[in-house]
Design a protein around this motif. Structure first.
Motif, PDB file in Angstrom:
ATOM      1  N   THR A   1     -48.254  32.816 -42.223  1.00  0.00           N
ATOM      2  CA  THR A   1     -48.998  31.563 -42.112  1.00  0.00           C
ATOM      3  C   THR A   1     -49.622  31.443 -40.725  1.00  0.00           C
ATOM      4  O   THR A   1     -50.751  30.964 -40.585  1.00  0.00           O
TER       5      THR A   1
ATOM      6  N   TYR B   1     -53.543  31.069 -40.070  1.00  0.00           N
ATOM      7  CA  TYR B   1     -54.004  29.962 -39.231  1.00  0.00           C
ATOM      8  C   TYR B   1     -54.907  30.473 -38.103  1.00  0.00           C
ATOM      9  O   TYR B   1     -55.990  29.933 -37.872  1.00  0.00           O
TER      10      TYR B   1
ATOM     11  N   LYS C   1     -51.277  26.843 -44.529  1.00  0.00           N
ATOM     12  CA  LYS C   1     -50.091  26.764 -45.389  1.00  0.00           C
ATOM     13  C   LYS C   1     -50.485  26.754 -46.866  1.00  0.00           C
ATOM     14  O   LYS C   1     -49.875  27.438 -47.683  1.00  0.00           O
TER      15      LYS C   1
ATOM     16  N   TYR D   1     -57.099  21.016 -35.542  1.00  0.00           N
ATOM     17  CA  TYR D   1     -56.036  22.018 -35.538  1.00  0.00           C
ATOM     18  C   TYR D   1     -54.984  21.707 -36.603  1.00  0.00           C
ATOM     19  O   TYR D   1     -54.496  22.601 -37.276  1.00  0.00           O
ATOM     20  N   SER D   2     -54.649  20.439 -36.754  1.00  0.00           N
ATOM     21  CA  SER D   2     -53.678  20.036 -37.757  1.00  0.00           C
ATOM     22  C   SER D   2     -54.205  20.348 -39.159  1.00  0.00           C
ATOM     23  O   SER D   2     -53.474  20.848 -40.012  1.00  0.00           O
TER      24      SER D   2
ATOM     25  N   ALA E   1     -45.564  24.567 -37.044  1.00  0.00           N
ATOM     26  CA  ALA E   1     -46.930  24.714 -36.551  1.00  0.00           C
ATOM     27  C   ALA E   1     -46.893  25.283 -35.138  1.00  0.00           C
ATOM     28  O   ALA E   1     -45.970  24.996 -34.368  1.00  0.00           O
TER      29      ALA E   1
ATOM     30  N   TRP F   1     -53.900  24.014 -39.815  1.00  0.00           N
ATOM     31  CA  TRP F   1     -52.522  24.422 -40.108  1.00  0.00           C
ATOM     32  C   TRP F   1     -52.191  24.110 -41.572  1.00  0.00           C
ATOM     33  O   TRP F   1     -51.638  24.942 -42.285  1.00  0.00           O
TER      34      TRP F   1
ATOM     35  N   ASP G   1     -44.354  31.740 -31.299  1.00  0.00           N
ATOM     36  CA  ASP G   1     -45.588  31.556 -32.055  1.00  0.00           C
ATOM     37  C   ASP G   1     -46.289  32.895 -32.249  1.00  0.00           C
ATOM     38  O   ASP G   1     -47.382  32.945 -32.781  1.00  0.00           O
TER      39      ASP G   1
END
Length: 166
Positions: free
Chosen positions: A78, A82, A159, A151-152, A138, A155, A48
């Motif tokens: 990305t 993020y 993107k 958080y989702s 992710a 992400w 990550d």
């Protein structure tokens, strides 16, 4: 038959599935054929950490696997986008700008030119870009379930903002 000493219902199964998904225990999709090259020897993103992914990207470029390198470039960029959405710090914004610049500076002029052309043609092709978008992984983060949607959402926003993923 194995007897479970406690009752498992729909809420427990749903919670378990959510936890496994958020923890990254979902088998990643294979790279699309247009992105996978024969005899691939450079690694997929195994971290990550965008800085490490950019190093992997350079390794792919050294091995003339520029489409794989383009995928890694998209993954690392990305991730930095993020991170800047999550912590909103100047440090994160600078990392998003400086990490790819530093990685590309390590290439020869001809390597940088060839890779830039591959990157542009790959990301300008809507089909290839969307295939890359579908393959981006992710980051694995430690957070509680109440923050999972935030958080989702970040992400997905990263993107969309960085690569124009739909």
């Amino acid at each position: 038959m194995v007897k479970i000493p406690f009752k498992i219902g729909y809420p427990q199964i749903a919670t378990l599935c959510l936890c496994l998904f958020l923890a990254g225990c979902v088998q990643p999709k294979a790279l699309p054929k247009e992105i996978t090259l024969d005899n691939t020897t450079c690694a997929e993103a195994v971290s990550d950490n965008p800085k490490l992914i950019y190093l992997q990207m350079n390794d792919c470029i050294d091995k003339s696997q520029k489409k794989r390198a383009a995928y890694l470039y998209a993954q690392a960029g990305t991730l930095t986008w993020y991170q800047s959405l999550i912590d909103k710090s100047e440090t994160s914004r600078l990392a998003h700008k400086n990490l790819p610049t530093e990685a590309l500076a390590k290439l020869s002029d001809s390597e940088r030119k060839e890779f830039t052309e591959t990157l542009e043609s790959t990301l300008d092709d809507n089909k290839l870009r969307q295939q890359i978008c579908s393959r981006l992984l992710a980051p694995k983060v430690d957070y509680n379930v109440e923050l999972a949607n935030s958080y989702s959402d970040k992400w997905l926003l990263a993107k969309k903002g960085y690569l124009h993923c739909i």
